[in-house]
Design a protein around this motif. Structure first.
Motif, PDB file in Angstrom:
ATOM      1  N   SER A 163       0.836  -1.201   0.000  1.00 53.99           N
ATOM      2  CA  SER A 163       0.000   0.000   0.000  1.00 53.99           C
ATOM      3  C   SER A 163       0.870   1.249   0.000  1.00 53.99           C
ATOM      4  CB  SER A 163      -0.915   0.008   1.226  1.00 53.99           C
ATOM      5  OG  SER A 163      -0.154   0.109   2.417  1.00 53.99           O
ATOM      6  N   ASP A 164       0.378   2.272  -0.688  1.00 52.05           N
ATOM      7  CA  ASP A 164       0.999   3.595  -0.687  1.00 52.05           C
ATOM      8  C   ASP A 164      -0.034   4.543  -0.110  1.00 52.05           C
ATOM      9  OD1 ASP A 164       2.022   6.089  -1.169  1.00 52.05           O
ATOM     10  OD2 ASP A 164       2.744   5.637  -3.193  1.00 52.05           O
ATOM     11  N   ASP A 165       0.076   4.808   1.203  1.00 46.48           N
ATOM     12  CA  ASP A 165      -0.937   5.617   1.870  1.00 46.48           C
ATOM     13  C   ASP A 165      -0.991   7.031   1.334  1.00 46.48           C
ATOM     14  OD1 ASP A 165      -1.559   3.431   3.403  1.00 46.48           O
ATOM     15  OD2 ASP A 165      -0.309   4.011   5.100  1.00 46.48           O
ATOM     16  N   ALA A 166       0.154   7.584   0.967  1.00 47.42           N
ATOM     17  CA  ALA A 166       0.187   8.967   0.459  1.00 47.42           C
ATOM     18  C   ALA A 166      -0.599   9.098  -0.837  1.00 47.42           C
ATOM     19  CB  ALA A 166       1.636   9.413   0.251  1.00 47.42           C
ATOM     20  N   ALA A 167      -0.472   8.072  -1.699  1.00 47.01           N
ATOM     21  CA  ALA A 167      -1.167   8.119  -2.994  1.00 47.01           C
ATOM     22  C   ALA A 167      -2.563   7.522  -2.913  1.00 47.01           C
ATOM     23  CB  ALA A 167      -0.345   7.370  -4.043  1.00 47.01           C
ATOM     24  N   GLY A 168      -2.872   6.845  -1.787  1.00 50.05           N
ATOM     25  CA  GLY A 168      -4.174   6.212  -1.646  1.00 50.05           C
ATOM     26  C   GLY A 168      -4.359   5.065  -2.621  1.00 50.05           C
ATOM     27  N   ARG A 169      -3.299   4.272  -2.813  1.00 51.19           N
ATOM     28  CA  ARG A 169      -3.373   3.158  -3.764  1.00 51.19           C
ATOM     29  C   ARG A 169      -2.843   1.879  -3.119  1.00 51.19           C
ATOM     30  NH1 ARG A 169      -6.583   5.008  -7.613  1.00 51.19           N
ATOM     31  NH2 ARG A 169      -5.800   3.514  -9.160  1.00 51.19           N
ATOM     32  N   LEU A 212      -5.038  -0.359  -7.160  1.00 54.03           N
ATOM     33  CA  LEU A 212      -6.420  -0.171  -6.721  1.00 54.03           C
ATOM     34  C   LEU A 212      -6.545   1.010  -5.767  1.00 54.03           C
ATOM     35  CD1 LEU A 212      -7.238  -3.914  -5.886  1.00 54.03           C
ATOM     36  CD2 LEU A 212      -7.503  -2.740  -8.073  1.00 54.03           C
ATOM     37  N   ALA A 213      -7.683   1.710  -5.862  1.00 64.19           N
ATOM     38  CA  ALA A 213      -7.949   2.831  -4.963  1.00 64.19           C
ATOM     39  C   ALA A 213      -8.236   2.312  -3.560  1.00 64.19           C
ATOM     40  CB  ALA A 213      -9.134   3.645  -5.478  1.00 64.19           C
ATOM     41  N   THR A 214      -7.791   3.046  -2.544  1.00 60.04           N
ATOM     42  CA  THR A 214      -8.021   2.653  -1.153  1.00 60.04           C
ATOM     43  C   THR A 214      -8.759   3.763  -0.403  1.00 60.04           C
ATOM     44  OG1 THR A 214      -5.905   3.570  -0.384  1.00 60.04           O
ATOM     45  CG2 THR A 214      -5.910   1.261  -1.122  1.00 60.04           C
TER      46      THR A 214
END
Length: 372
Positions: free
Chosen positions: A91-97, A109-111
């Protein structure tokens, strides 16, 4: 968050979680599964606010963390990946992916933030006990067909699990009814279940529970309170609110004085009902049973479609009787019978019939008659 997990393990965990998710909902986060990675492994959590499932799985965790992603989307991706694939999830929390990679396939995928994900409040359970998966499966599988689908009678939209007094002492009992048929199934009372409050387990929870009960020998930890019920294996925990209502006094509709006894091969009976019902109208699906000495004639007369009749050799030594039933109800009850023979107890053509599985007293079915 970053971890690697075998494709088969991922499919099993995510499919269990996504089945709880409501396809149509107005709260976006409820369409997601919460993925939490720690040193112990990875857990997948899903909820519809009434039911919550948590599935723990083994994985190689490189970086602990948590996020939420579409449960249905992740399940579809996992299902379509090649057998034996090792899946890398990060997961990449900054990018929300959330990235999902396996071999030459990669997905982004979008998170949604984990903080937005609702977690079912913990409950103080008044009864905690253990029961084998085989026992629980029998209790719920044999009763769930009689659950009502009528939303106005919401208190019938589940299986009533409670402690009941029987001839052999207290039993763990499951009952379901829709007003037309009833199923009452008993099992020996597990240690620790004596003070269990009676609860109505919702239809959806009963369906989800079935997935936990494949291994007959597995021990299921059951916890019950006035408002919640929880079933847990070493890897999966299913928690559900119970239906807030009072289950009716079902004992009043179980016939006590039915004296006319019919004994018939359950499989032959179910197949014969199915055959003659082919010509009946879908609206009523009524089949007439005509009983005489060791002889049963099943018949259907649908003026707009045709007629059908089939004779079976049975064990019957009482007065002749003609009685009608909904064909679907007869088939469903006959399909529950594990013994070779189904035993029907009748009174009159306008009275409910009692059905048992051979000499087994722990499974009782009741079906109301139809006018034919």
């Amino acid at each position: 968050m970053k971890f690697s997990i075998e494709r088969a393990v991922l499919v099993k965990a995510v499919s269990q979680a996504q089945s709880v998710v409501e396809r149509r909902n107005t709260i976006p986060i409820l369409a997601n599964v919460l993925i939490e990675a720690s040193a112990e492994g990875v857990s997948f959590r899903a909820t519809d606010l009434d039911t919550e499932v948590v599935d723990s799985a083994a994985a190689q965790v490189e970086r602990p963390g948590a996020t939420t992603v579409s449960a249905v989307m992740l399940n579809e991706i996992a299902r379509k990946l090649p057998d034996g694939a090792l899946v890398q999830i990060a997961s990449d929390d900054a990018a929300g992916r959330l990235s999902v990679q396996a071999g030459r396939s990669s997905f982004s995928l979008a998170t949604l933030p984990r903080e937005d994900f609702p977690v079912m409040a913990s409950s103080e359970y008044s009864a905690n006990f253990r029961a084998s998966a085989g026992v629980l499966r029998r209790l719920f599988d044999k009763s769930k067909f009689a659950i009502s689908t009528e939303e106005t009678r919401y208190y019938l939209n589940g299986v009533y699990m409670h402690v009941a007094k029987a001839e052999d002492g207290p039993m763990l009992r499951c009952v379901a009814t829709d007003g037309h048929r009833l199923a009452r199934i008993d099992a020996p009372l597990p240690v620790g279940a004596d003070d269990m409050p009676g609860v109505i387990v919702p239809r959806k929870t009963v369906g989800e529970l079935r997935k936990l009960l494949d291994d007959d020998e597995a021990e299921i930890a059951v916890s019950v309170s006035e408002t919640k019920v929880r079933f847990a294996t070493p890897t999966i925990t299913l928690t559900s609110k119970v239906i807030d209502g009072t289950f009716p006094d079902y004992s009043r509709v179980i016939p006590q004085g039915n004296a006319r006894k019919l004994e018939v091969d359950a499989t032959d009976f179910a197949r014969a009902v199915d055959r003659v019902a082919t010509v009946s109208s879908e609206r009523s699906r009524a089949v007439k049973l005509s009983l005489d000495q060791d002889r049963l004639v099943l018949s259907v007369n649908a003026p707009d479609a045709g007629a059908a009749e089939e004779e079976l050799i049975v064990a019957y030594a009482d007065d002749p009787l003609e009685i009608g039933f909904n064909a679907k109800y007869l088939q469903e009850i006959a399909s529950q019978v594990d013994r070779d023979n189904a035993v029907f107890m009748f009174n009159g053509s306008g009275d409910a019939a009692l059905i048992r599985e051979g000499s087994d007293q722990t499974a009782v079915y009741v079906v109301m008659p139809m006018r034919v």
